[in-house]
Structures are given as C-alpha cells and as structure tokens.
Design a protein around this motif. Structure first.
Motif, PDB file in Angstrom:
ATOM      1  N   ILE A   7       2.699   1.539  -3.427  1.00 48.13           N
ATOM      2  CA  ILE A   7       1.857   1.944  -4.615  1.00 48.13           C
ATOM      3  C   ILE A   7       1.396   3.429  -4.535  1.00 48.13           C
ATOM      4  O   ILE A   7       1.906   4.248  -5.597  1.00 48.13           O
ATOM      5  CB  ILE A   7       0.700   1.307  -4.621  1.00 48.13           C
ATOM      6  N   ASN A   8       1.168   3.977  -3.065  1.00 49.41           N
ATOM      7  CA  ASN A   8       1.247   5.298  -3.087  1.00 49.41           C
ATOM      8  C   ASN A   8       2.381   6.180  -3.289  1.00 49.41           C
ATOM      9  O   ASN A   8       2.422   7.037  -3.958  1.00 49.41           O
ATOM     10  CB  ASN A   8       0.478   5.601  -1.491  1.00 49.41           C
ATOM     11  N   GLY A   9       3.464   5.729  -2.985  1.00 48.57           N
ATOM     12  CA  GLY A   9       4.865   6.477  -2.935  1.00 48.57           C
ATOM     13  C   GLY A   9       5.132   6.504  -4.623  1.00 48.57           C
ATOM     14  O   GLY A   9       5.556   7.446  -5.150  1.00 48.57           O
ATOM     15  N   VAL A  21       0.877  -1.290  -0.058  1.00 53.20           N
ATOM     16  CA  VAL A  21      -0.026  -0.124   0.099  1.00 53.20           C
ATOM     17  C   VAL A  21       0.838   1.177   0.141  1.00 53.20           C
ATOM     18  O   VAL A  21       0.677   2.287  -0.723  1.00 53.20           O
ATOM     19  CB  VAL A  21      -1.191   0.046   1.146  1.00 53.20           C
ATOM     20  N   VAL A  22       1.869   1.309   0.810  1.00 52.07           N
ATOM     21  CA  VAL A  22       2.672   2.563   1.001  1.00 52.07           C
ATOM     22  C   VAL A  22       3.570   2.641  -0.382  1.00 52.07           C
ATOM     23  O   VAL A  22       3.623   3.737  -0.855  1.00 52.07           O
ATOM     24  CB  VAL A  22       3.555   2.365   2.171  1.00 52.07           C
ATOM     25  N   PHE A  77       3.112   6.397  -7.066  1.00 50.52           N
ATOM     26  CA  PHE A  77       2.390   7.359  -7.933  1.00 50.52           C
ATOM     27  C   PHE A  77       2.468   8.843  -7.361  1.00 50.52           C
ATOM     28  O   PHE A  77       2.334   9.743  -8.151  1.00 50.52           O
ATOM     29  CB  PHE A  77       1.026   7.037  -7.700  1.00 50.52           C
ATOM     30  N   GLU A  78       2.908   8.998  -6.149  1.00 53.92           N
ATOM     31  CA  GLU A  78       3.095  10.274  -5.610  1.00 53.92           C
ATOM     32  C   GLU A  78       4.823  10.809  -6.069  1.00 53.92           C
ATOM     33  O   GLU A  78       5.195  11.728  -5.490  1.00 53.92           O
ATOM     34  CB  GLU A  78       3.227  10.284  -4.221  1.00 53.92           C
ATOM     35  N   LYS A 126       7.588   9.369  -4.910  1.00 53.45           N
ATOM     36  CA  LYS A 126       8.397   9.526  -3.533  1.00 53.45           C
ATOM     37  C   LYS A 126       9.652   8.553  -3.808  1.00 53.45           C
ATOM     38  O   LYS A 126       9.497   7.615  -4.940  1.00 53.45           O
ATOM     39  CB  LYS A 126       7.522   9.247  -2.471  1.00 53.45           C
TER      40      LYS A 126
END
Length: 162
Positions: A128-130, A125-126, A132-133, A135
């Motif tokens: 995937i978010n990272g 989860v972290v 796309f952001e 990061k």
C-alpha cells in the motif's frame, strides 16, 4: 507460561542481521538503491547509531506482538487475565496447560506463523505504501521479502526458545 526474555532480545537482532545480508550490494542492495535513487554517499549520511538503535527498539516491539502470533498458549493465559492472575486460575487451566502447554512450541511452527505475518501483514502494508509512493514492484517485493524472511526467523526464535 514464562517467557525467555533472552530469546526476545536475540530475535530482535534478526532484523539487523537479515538486513545486513538482504540489502548488501551482492544480494538486493544495488537494486534497492536504484529503486530509491540512492547513491553510496546518500547512505553515508545520518547517524548509524540512531538508525541501528531505533531499529533494535522497533524490533523489540515486534517481538512482543509475535509472542501472541506464534505462541498459542499466550491466548490461554490471556483468557485467565494474564500472568498476574495465573495463581487465581481455575484448576481446569492448570490441567489444560499440563496437557497442551508445550504443544506447537517449535522453531518450525513459529517460523510458519512469522512468515504468514509477513505475507498477510507486512506485504500489504509495504504494498500500500509503495503504491501510493509510486514505487516499483521491485521495491515492494524487495521490502516485503525482507519482512517475510525476517518475521519467519523471529517467529521461529520466539516460538522455539521464548
């Protein structure tokens, strides 16, 4: 199967305690701030009561799901319809619980399953978010590491003491 709600309340505090240590400037806090382009002044903005209060509420939500992940007997309880229907369960359920009701109910076992939850749920989860952001991997691993440690401790407390 009775649940010790004090253990759940204590497990929920773990997110705050580990976060205080993990994101401290002498541990990963300085790197985390740099990866987020935060300054000390940025971190002083916002209501800390709101941040800590909502963090604790969200942590309580995590404890509810960690019961099912770390305490295998909760699956057996679910098979008879949950706690309200335990009195109506067949004698075989009582025999099963007498034989296995405390099997694998240790801190160590819960910590293993909590860590696995961090590795196979929080990290993706972290991550995937990272991604796309846009990061960095440092950002992703700092947050995922925090969740692996936190969920391991929470799982240990829940399985060993709830």
């Amino acid at each position: 199967m009775e649940i010790n709600f004090y253990a759940l309340l204590a497990a929920a505090v773990v997110t705050l305690i580990v976060g205080f240590i993990w994101y401290h400037p002498k541990v990963f806090g300085t790197i985390w701030m740099r990866e987020n382009n935060f300054t000390e002044d940025d971190l002083k903005k916002g209501s800390m009561l709101k941040i800590f209060g909502l963090t604790y509420i969200f942590s309580l939500m995590l404890t509810v799901i960690l019961i099912g992940v770390t305490i295998h007997q909760s699956g057996a309880v679910g098979m008879v319809g949950g706690p309200p229907l335990l009195a109506n369960a067949k004698p075989s359920f009582a025999a099963f619980m007498a034989d296995y009701g405390t099997a694998y109910r240790t801190f160590k076992h819960g910590a293993l399953h909590g860590f696995m939850s961090g590795l196979f749920f929080a990290l993706p989860v972290v991550g995937i978010n990272g991604l796309f952001e846009r990061k960095s991997w440092k950002y992703i691993f700092i947050h995922a590491g925090y969740w692996m440690v936190t969920l391991a401790l929470m799982g240990g407390i829940i399985c060993g003491f709830a």
